[in-house]
Motif scaffolding. Structure first.
Motif, PDB file in Angstrom:
ATOM      1  N   LYS A  24       1.106  -1.427   0.419  1.00 48.51           N
ATOM      2  CA  LYS A  24       0.532   0.255   0.160  1.00 48.51           C
ATOM      3  C   LYS A  24       0.813   1.360   0.043  1.00 48.51           C
ATOM      4  CE  LYS A  24      -4.063  -2.272   2.371  1.00 48.51           C
ATOM      5  NZ  LYS A  24      -4.988  -1.377   1.923  1.00 48.51           N
ATOM      6  N   ALA A  25       2.238   1.088   0.435  1.00 50.75           N
ATOM      7  CA  ALA A  25       2.795   1.935   0.745  1.00 50.75           C
ATOM      8  C   ALA A  25       3.901   2.029  -0.755  1.00 50.75           C
ATOM      9  CB  ALA A  25       3.798   2.590   2.038  1.00 50.75           C
ATOM     10  N   VAL A  51      -0.881   5.454   4.945  1.00 53.13           N
ATOM     11  CA  VAL A  51      -1.185   4.243   5.261  1.00 53.13           C
ATOM     12  C   VAL A  51      -1.602   3.288   6.639  1.00 53.13           C
ATOM     13  CG1 VAL A  51      -1.304   0.989   4.605  1.00 53.13           C
ATOM     14  CG2 VAL A  51      -0.075   2.746   3.154  1.00 53.13           C
TER      15      VAL A  51
END
Length: 118
Positions: A24-25, A51
């Protein structure tokens, strides 16, 4: 607690694995494990903080930001501290940098206690 430990603990509380946070990052797989021994670059750390919906300061262990605190809450705290920095004196004399840091810690604790969300 190390940076990696704090990230891992926060991720678990959010229901994420380290791999999910990395994805996600936008960082490569197993990249954050390197943070056990060295510091990440600020941009990557900011991405991870977003996140996890916490501040970079929280991840670095520089404050005890509550889990319920939002990004706006941490911004409000920063603004509060900045507004009061000029008045940090004792008996009309300026405080040392060390004393200012101690006072900021106390002010932060008071801010979070009074600012708590219902």
């Amino acid at each position: 607690m190390t940076l990696f430990d704090r990230i891992k603990e926060t991720a678990q509380k959010r229901g994420y694995s380290i791999a999910e946070v990395e994805r996600k990052a936008g960082v490569s797989t197993n990249y954050m494990y390197q943070w056990k021994k060295r510091k990440p670059n600020p941009e990557t750390l900011e991405s991870v903080a977003k996140v996890l919906n916490v501040s970079v300061e929280y991840l670095l262990g520089r404050n005890d930001t509550p889990e319920w605190a939002t990004e706006k809450d941490t911004h409000d705290l920063q603004k509060f501290l900045e507004q009061n920095e000029g008045s940090m004196t004792y008996g009309g004399e300026k405080l040392t940098e060390e004393d200012k840091e101690k006072l900021k810690i106390a002010m932060t604790q008071i801010f979070w206690r009074r600012h708590k969300h219902n």
